[in-house]
Motif scaffolding. Structure first.
Motif, PDB file in Angstrom:
ATOM      1  N   GLY A  83      19.954  -4.250   7.490  1.00 52.78           N
ATOM      2  CA  GLY A  83      18.643  -3.877   7.079  1.00 52.78           C
ATOM      3  C   GLY A  83      17.662  -3.840   7.794  1.00 52.78           C
ATOM      4  O   GLY A  83      18.057  -3.158   9.081  1.00 52.78           O
ATOM      5  N   HIS A  84      16.459  -3.620   7.639  1.00 51.42           N
ATOM      6  CA  HIS A  84      15.242  -3.418   8.598  1.00 51.42           C
ATOM      7  C   HIS A  84      14.112  -4.187   8.281  1.00 51.42           C
ATOM      8  O   HIS A  84      13.962  -4.710   7.267  1.00 51.42           O
ATOM      9  N   GLU A  85      13.053  -4.388   9.185  1.00 48.54           N
ATOM     10  CA  GLU A  85      11.744  -4.912   9.128  1.00 48.54           C
ATOM     11  C   GLU A  85      11.000  -4.079   9.590  1.00 48.54           C
ATOM     12  O   GLU A  85      11.057  -3.380  10.611  1.00 48.54           O
ATOM     13  N   PHE A  86       9.783  -4.058   8.861  1.00 53.84           N
ATOM     14  CA  PHE A  86       8.415  -2.977   9.395  1.00 53.84           C
ATOM     15  C   PHE A  86       7.292  -3.706   8.369  1.00 53.84           C
ATOM     16  O   PHE A  86       7.149  -3.626   7.284  1.00 53.84           O
ATOM     17  N   HIS A  87       6.502  -4.274   8.930  1.00 52.38           N
ATOM     18  CA  HIS A  87       5.262  -4.784   8.666  1.00 52.38           C
ATOM     19  C   HIS A  87       4.311  -5.539   9.604  1.00 52.38           C
ATOM     20  O   HIS A  87       4.538  -5.496  10.909  1.00 52.38           O
ATOM     21  N   TYR A  88       2.988  -5.623   9.430  1.00 57.81           N
ATOM     22  CA  TYR A  88       1.760  -5.894  10.188  1.00 57.81           C
ATOM     23  C   TYR A  88       1.425  -7.190   9.841  1.00 57.81           C
ATOM     24  O   TYR A  88       0.582  -7.791  10.668  1.00 57.81           O
ATOM     25  N   SER A  89       1.791  -7.804   8.659  1.00 55.40           N
ATOM     26  CA  SER A  89       1.727  -9.365   8.257  1.00 55.40           C
ATOM     27  C   SER A  89       2.139 -10.296   9.080  1.00 55.40           C
ATOM     28  O   SER A  89       3.619  -9.874   9.628  1.00 55.40           O
ATOM     29  N   GLY A 131      17.431   7.639   7.711  1.00 53.47           N
ATOM     30  CA  GLY A 131      17.216   6.243   8.049  1.00 53.47           C
ATOM     31  C   GLY A 131      16.290   5.468   6.870  1.00 53.47           C
ATOM     32  O   GLY A 131      16.276   5.878   5.716  1.00 53.47           O
ATOM     33  N   PRO A 132      15.755   4.273   7.183  1.00 53.22           N
ATOM     34  CA  PRO A 132      15.080   3.359   6.413  1.00 53.22           C
ATOM     35  C   PRO A 132      13.721   3.725   6.132  1.00 53.22           C
ATOM     36  O   PRO A 132      12.583   2.996   6.569  1.00 53.22           O
ATOM     37  N   ASP A 133      13.427   4.539   5.127  1.00 53.42           N
ATOM     38  CA  ASP A 133      12.051   5.234   4.856  1.00 53.42           C
ATOM     39  C   ASP A 133      11.983   5.177   3.266  1.00 53.42           C
ATOM     40  O   ASP A 133      12.717   5.471   2.497  1.00 53.42           O
ATOM     41  N   TYR A 134      10.606   4.603   3.011  1.00 50.11           N
ATOM     42  CA  TYR A 134      10.516   4.533   1.389  1.00 50.11           C
ATOM     43  C   TYR A 134       9.365   5.551   1.178  1.00 50.11           C
ATOM     44  O   TYR A 134       9.222   6.138   0.006  1.00 50.11           O
ATOM     45  N   ILE A 135       8.552   5.869   1.987  1.00 52.62           N
ATOM     46  CA  ILE A 135       7.227   6.735   1.764  1.00 52.62           C
ATOM     47  C   ILE A 135       7.518   8.190   1.634  1.00 52.62           C
ATOM     48  O   ILE A 135       7.338   8.808   0.996  1.00 52.62           O
ATOM     49  N   LEU A 138       8.779  -4.063  13.696  1.00 52.45           N
ATOM     50  CA  LEU A 138       9.775  -3.301  13.037  1.00 52.45           C
ATOM     51  C   LEU A 138      11.290  -2.997  13.842  1.00 52.45           C
ATOM     52  O   LEU A 138      11.306  -3.627  14.983  1.00 52.45           O
ATOM     53  N   GLY A 139      12.088  -2.635  13.092  1.00 51.35           N
ATOM     54  CA  GLY A 139      13.412  -2.534  13.714  1.00 51.35           C
ATOM     55  C   GLY A 139      14.634  -2.875  12.624  1.00 51.35           C
ATOM     56  O   GLY A 139      14.219  -3.383  11.685  1.00 51.35           O
ATOM     57  N   TYR A 140      15.779  -2.210  13.057  1.00 51.58           N
ATOM     58  CA  TYR A 140      16.711  -2.509  12.346  1.00 51.58           C
ATOM     59  C   TYR A 140      17.213  -3.915  12.507  1.00 51.58           C
ATOM     60  O   TYR A 140      16.862  -4.653  13.631  1.00 51.58           O
ATOM     61  N   ARG A 141      17.813  -4.769  11.560  1.00 48.87           N
ATOM     62  CA  ARG A 141      18.193  -6.207  11.530  1.00 48.87           C
ATOM     63  C   ARG A 141      19.786  -6.229  10.916  1.00 48.87           C
ATOM     64  O   ARG A 141      20.022  -5.718  10.010  1.00 48.87           O
ATOM     65  N   ARG A 142      20.448  -7.201  11.698  1.00 47.19           N
ATOM     66  CA  ARG A 142      21.776  -7.587  11.289  1.00 47.19           C
ATOM     67  C   ARG A 142      21.599  -8.863  10.851  1.00 47.19           C
ATOM     68  O   ARG A 142      21.196  -9.716  11.624  1.00 47.19           O
ATOM     69  N   LEU A 143      22.119  -8.906   9.445  1.00 49.04           N
ATOM     70  CA  LEU A 143      21.673 -10.310   8.921  1.00 49.04           C
ATOM     71  C   LEU A 143      22.913 -10.965   8.428  1.00 49.04           C
ATOM     72  O   LEU A 143      23.872 -10.347   8.152  1.00 49.04           O
ATOM     73  N   SER A 167      12.367 -12.948   2.106  1.00 50.03           N
ATOM     74  CA  SER A 167      12.035 -12.690   3.878  1.00 50.03           C
ATOM     75  C   SER A 167      11.245 -11.338   3.942  1.00 50.03           C
ATOM     76  O   SER A 167      11.541 -10.524   3.333  1.00 50.03           O
ATOM     77  N   TYR A 168      11.127 -11.084   5.179  1.00 42.46           N
ATOM     78  CA  TYR A 168      10.410  -9.660   5.379  1.00 42.46           C
ATOM     79  C   TYR A 168      11.573  -8.730   5.459  1.00 42.46           C
ATOM     80  O   TYR A 168      11.056  -7.461   5.737  1.00 42.46           O
ATOM     81  N   ALA A 169      12.925  -8.942   5.586  1.00 42.20           N
ATOM     82  CA  ALA A 169      13.692  -7.960   5.679  1.00 42.20           C
ATOM     83  C   ALA A 169      14.042  -7.088   4.596  1.00 42.20           C
ATOM     84  O   ALA A 169      14.000  -7.845   3.312  1.00 42.20           O
ATOM     85  N   HIS A 170      14.400  -5.905   4.480  1.00 42.18           N
ATOM     86  CA  HIS A 170      14.656  -4.865   3.440  1.00 42.18           C
ATOM     87  C   HIS A 170      16.229  -4.849   3.615  1.00 42.18           C
ATOM     88  O   HIS A 170      16.656  -4.145   4.786  1.00 42.18           O
ATOM     89  N   VAL A 171      16.815  -5.193   2.912  1.00 40.33           N
ATOM     90  CA  VAL A 171      18.431  -5.198   2.955  1.00 40.33           C
ATOM     91  C   VAL A 171      18.613  -3.467   2.444  1.00 40.33           C
ATOM     92  O   VAL A 171      18.434  -2.953   1.354  1.00 40.33           O
ATOM     93  N   ILE A 172      19.472  -3.008   3.096  1.00 41.65           N
ATOM     94  CA  ILE A 172      19.968  -1.621   2.983  1.00 41.65           C
ATOM     95  C   ILE A 172      21.503  -1.376   2.613  1.00 41.65           C
ATOM     96  O   ILE A 172      21.727  -0.720   1.648  1.00 41.65           O
TER      97      ILE A 172
END
Length: 428
Positions: free
Chosen positions: A378-384, A40-44, A359-364, A418-423
């Protein structure tokens, strides 16, 4: 031929990350060549897995990547074993029900070792495991690792109950309050931020080595099968300068590897150290991370900001994702409500003093200067959150249900973010 194995769990919080870290370190200590991967879409988590294995972890995303891509990435390892950590519970996926660890295990035809948090249960472990093992024919639960076991008597009750399932118990790890990792708003902190991480890793390796039958774990692994890769996302330029430090740490290795294979030259710089991007770069990439934790340092990074302005002046493509998008804006308001001046290349103000989780997956879809296909995953995950002037958006977006979302990000000339992370390349 390399073999693979999936480490899944009954739910989030079962301890599969710690167990996977312990397995990686314990196997490496025994001379086994083992490579890590994360579902999945994880960096940490990949940052931790990479430290444990002493080699970079890859992401395998069954929602955003094609089957050909997943099989090729998995089989490209030069290690003897690819150990894949799952995400959430074994059958938890995106909102549309796809993209789970089970989906990945079935696609790669790999067995699953199920990590079960045994705290506050005993004989009920048997129907729980049996339910997971029999839920889907194509997903094979080949063994169980019990975690947070209270005592030898507790272990015996659990193991005796599991015997009825026919699924072997590969180990029972005692409850240990020290085997926990600190967290913050986007998940775990990064390993470089944990002063005693090496000690923690050594303890995890010892616990797994002492209480898990590593030989039986290795015996379960199955060969990986390769498939021809499909076209990857093109490089952003021929010479790409990439921000990389604690504020901009969220990079997908498969993207960088694909750019290198396409002949691009990659250089790295640290905005936190007030380094400017390579003056010869024709593209600058600011990935995601935690700029909100370093607002004052970034505001004082004059070389970094001057270097971005110079890149804009020579018409380099400048692209920011999430934290990188925040850094391209005019102002970042931190958790305490303090404003910090950012690069000012986009008329955007971001703030995290009023946190709201997105947060969630995104079709861009896009029609920007990005040298990528029109449709992306891609996906989106942020609090700002962001406030911006009326600008052309970078992406038109839909969620995993294919429901339309508000336009994302902004574009001015060849500066965009943008806030999207492209996968990966998206589907039609």
């Amino acid at each position: 031929m390399a073999k693979g194995l999936v480490i899944g769990a009954s739910r989030s919080g079962s301890g599969k990350t710690v167990v996977t870290l312990g397995l990686l370190a314990a196997l490496r200590q025994r001379g086994i060549s083992v490579a890590p991967a994360k579902t999945g879409p994880d960096y940490i988590d990949p940052a931790f897995l990479g430290r444990a294995a002493q080699r970079p972890a890859i992401n395998l995303d069954p929602w955003a990547m094609s089957g050909h891509r997943l099989k090729h990435l998995a089989a490209s390892t030069d290690a003897d074993l690819l150990l894949i950590e799952g995400v959430m519970g074994l059958f938890d996926g995106a909102a549309d029900g796809t993209g789970s660890t089970g989906d990945l295990a079935e696609l790669l035809e790999l067995p699953v070792v199920l990590v079960v948090d045994a705290e506050r249960q005993s004989q009920s472990v048997a129907p729980l495991v049996a339910g997971f093992a029999n839920w889907r024919i194509g997903v094979r639960v080949a063994g169980v690792i019990l975690n947070r076991v209270a005592s030898t008597r507790h272990e015996r009750m659990l193991v005796d109950a599991l015997a009825a399932t026919g699924i072997p118990c590969l180990g029972a790890i005692p409850r240990n309050a020290e085997l926990a990792l600190p967290e913050r708003h986007l998940g775990l902190v990064l390993p470089d931020e944990i002063a005693a991480f090496e000690g923690f890793l050594a303890q995890a390796a010892q616990s797994v080595g002492d209480y898990v039958d590593l030989g039986r774990v290795l015996d379960l692994a199955q060969p990986l099968t390769d498939e021809a890769d499909t076209p990857r996302l093109a490089p952003l330029g021929q010479r790409i300068a990439i921000a990389r430090d604690d504020a901009f740490a969220f990079l997908y290795p498969h993207l960088l590897d694909g750019w290198r294979q396409a002949g691009a030259e990659l250089s790295f710089f640290s905005p936190l150290a007030d380094e400017a991007p390579d003056a010869a770069a024709d593209a600058v990439f600011l990935p995601g991370g935690y700029p909100e934790l370093h607002g004052a340092t970034l505001a004082a990074a004059t070389n970094f900001k001057t270097g971005l302005v110079a890149a804009q002046s020579r018409d380099a493509l400048i692209y920011g994702e999430c934290g990188g998008f925040m850094a391209l804006g005019e102002v970042l308001i931190d958790k305490a409500g303090v404003p910090h001046a950012m690069a000012g290349l986009l008329p955007v103000v971001t703030r995290i003093d009023r946190p709201k989780r997105i947060l969630g997956y995104r079709r861009l879809a896009h029609a920007s200067p990005l040298p990528w296909p029109e449709r992306l995953a891609g996906h989106e995950f942020h609090y700002s959150s962001a406030r911006q002037s009326r600008l052309p958006p970078l992406f038109h977006a839909k969620d995993a249900y294919a429901e339309t979302l508000p336009p994302m990000g902004a574009v001015i000339g060849r500066v965009m973010g943008s806030y999207a992370h492209v996968i990966d390349v998206g589907s039609a």
